[in-house]
Design a protein around this motif. Structure first.
Motif, PDB file in Angstrom:
ATOM      1  N   LEU A  14       0.828  -1.212   0.000  1.00  0.00           N
ATOM      2  CA  LEU A  14       0.000   0.000   0.000  1.00  0.00           C
ATOM      3  C   LEU A  14       0.857   1.253   0.000  1.00  0.00           C
ATOM      4  O   LEU A  14       0.560   2.226  -0.696  1.00  0.00           O
ATOM      5  N   ARG A  30      -3.833   6.971  -1.926  1.00  0.00           N
ATOM      6  CA  ARG A  30      -3.882   5.948  -0.885  1.00  0.00           C
ATOM      7  C   ARG A  30      -5.191   5.165  -0.937  1.00  0.00           C
ATOM      8  O   ARG A  30      -5.202   3.943  -0.780  1.00  0.00           O
ATOM      9  N   ARG A  34      -5.674   1.095  -1.818  1.00  0.00           N
ATOM     10  CA  ARG A  34      -6.433   0.132  -0.997  1.00  0.00           C
ATOM     11  C   ARG A  34      -7.487  -0.586  -1.837  1.00  0.00           C
ATOM     12  O   ARG A  34      -7.668  -1.811  -1.710  1.00  0.00           O
ATOM     13  N   GLN A  45     -11.402  -3.506   1.989  1.00  0.00           N
ATOM     14  CA  GLN A  45     -10.442  -2.535   2.507  1.00  0.00           C
ATOM     15  C   GLN A  45     -10.307  -2.643   4.024  1.00  0.00           C
ATOM     16  O   GLN A  45      -9.201  -2.536   4.574  1.00  0.00           O
ATOM     17  N   LEU A  49      -6.762  -3.299   6.297  1.00  0.00           N
ATOM     18  CA  LEU A  49      -6.253  -2.397   7.318  1.00  0.00           C
ATOM     19  C   LEU A  49      -6.185  -3.040   8.694  1.00  0.00           C
ATOM     20  O   LEU A  49      -5.440  -2.584   9.554  1.00  0.00           O
TER      21      LEU A  49
END
Length: 302
Positions: A14, A30, A34, A45, A49
Motif C-alpha cells: 500500500l 492511498r 487500498r 479494505q 487495514l
C-alpha cells in the motif's frame, strides 16, 4: 519520499503503490491503492487495514501489479474492478458504457421527489441507459414501477439487463438496443436521460481517464454539445403521458439552451436540481395535462 516497511506485506504494498500513484498525479492515491489491493486479494479494505503486516500472496501481488500498471495508464478504477456503486446499487461496468457518477444521483432524487408514493404504478423510460443506473435506481425505490431502458449500443443494453438481474429487478425492467425513441410506440409517466453532452472538440481535453477510456458514443454531444437534447426534445411530446415529466442530466452551463429546446417542443421546464457541487444538473420538464372541457350537468327533468 516517505519510507515504507520492508517485505511483501499489505502495508508495504500500500505504501509503495500510494507513492507511485501520487507521483502520477492520481487523485486519492492511498484510497485507490487500498481499492486495488483489496480487489487483487479478494477481500475488503477494512480487512486489509486490520492486518497490515499480512503477507500478500504471489498471485495477488501479480494481479495487483497488473491493476496498478493499468491505473497508471489512466484506466478508470471502475473498469479495473469491473464494478461501480450508484445510489443503493452495485453495478457491473464495461468500456461500452459511461461509468455512473455521483452527480447523476441528483436525477434519481428529482424523480423520487416528483413521484413520492412508493407503490404508485409508474411507467418509466431511460434513454441512453448505459449501465441501467438511472432506471434501476428509481425502480429499486418505487416497487410499483416498470421501466424500459434504451441504448444505441447493444453491448450497453445487454450489460444493463445483467445489472437488472444482479440487483433483483429483472422482472420490472426491459432493455432494448435502439436509436433513442425510434423503436418505441408507448407513453411514459417519467422519462430519464443522461445523454452525451460534451462538445465534440472538447473531448480530447477531458481527463485522460475519460477521454481515452470512456465510450465516445456516451460523450459526444456534437459540435455544440446539444445534438442529443434536440433529438430528445423532439421525441418527448410523443413519449410523455399528459402530466408526465422528463428529467435530463445537464452539462455545466447548458440549462438555458436545453430549456429553450424544451419550450420550442411545447414542453414546460419546471425546475432544476443542483448536484453536490452546486451545478444545475437535473432539468425537470413537464408535459401539461390535456385541457378538459368542464363538466356540465344535463338539465333536470321536469
Amino acid at each position: 519520499m516517505t519510507s515504507c516497511p520492508p517485505g511483501q506485506s499489505v502495508g508495504a504494498y500500500l505504501c509503495q503503490a500510494g507513492q507511485v500513484l501520487r507521483a502520477a498525479a492520481i487523485d486519492q492515491p492511498r484510497f485507490e491503492a487500498r481499492l486495488l489491493l483489496a480487489h487483487a486479494m479478494g477481500t475488503t479494505q477494512d480487512a486489509l487495514l486490520r492486518d497490515p503486516r499480512a503477507e500478500v500472496p504471489a498471485e495477488a501481488a501479480a494481479r495487483f501489479g497488473d491493476s496498478l500498471k493499468r491505473r497508471l495508464d489512466h484506466v478508470p478504477v471502475a473498469h479495473i474492478l469491473g464494478r461501480q456503486g450508484f445510489w443503493t446499487l452495485d453495478l457491473a461496468v464495461s468500456p461500452a458504457t459511461l461509468i455512473p457518477r455521483p452527480d447523476t444521483e441528483s436525477l434519481v432524487e428529482a424523480a423520487l421527489e416528483a413521484f413520492p408514493e412508493p407503490s404508485r404504478p409508474l411507467r418509466l423510460l431511460d434513454l441512453g441507459t448505459g449501465t441501467g443506473a438511472l432506471l434501476l435506481a428509481v425502480l429499486a425505490e418505487r416497487p410499483g414501477a416498470f421501466g424500459i431502458g434504451v441504448d444505441r449500443s447493444p453491448e450497453a443494453a445487454a450489460l444493463a439487463a445483467r445489472n437488472a438481474r444482479d440487483n433483483s429487478l429483472a422482472d420490472r425492467a426491459v432493455f432494448l438496443a435502439g436509436d433513442w425513441a425510434t423503436a418505441l410506440d408507448s407513453t411514459f409517466d417519467l422519462v430519464l436521460s443522461n445523454p452525451p453532452y460534451i462538445e465534440r472538440d472538447a473531448i480530447p481535453d477531458l481527463m485522460p481517464d475519460v477521454a481515452r477510456h470512456e465510450p465516445a458514443l456516451a460523450l459526444d454531444g456534437g459540435p455544440d454539445g446539444l445534438d442529443a437534447y434536440r433529438a430528445i426534445a423532439a421525441a418527448l411530446p410523443g413519449l410523455l403521458t399528459p402530466g408526465g415529466i422528463a428529467i435530463l442530466e445537464l452539462g455545466q452551463g447548458q440549462r438555458a439552451a436545453v430549456e429553450d429546446l424544451a419550450r420550442a417542443a411545447g414542453l414546460t421546464p419546471t425546475g432544476c436540481r443542483a448536484d453536490l457541487g452546486g451545478i444545475d444538473r437535473a432539468l425537470i420538464i413537464a408535459k401539461d395535462h390535456i385541457a378538459k372541457k368542464p363538466f356540465v350537468a344535463p338539465p333536470a327533468a321536469h
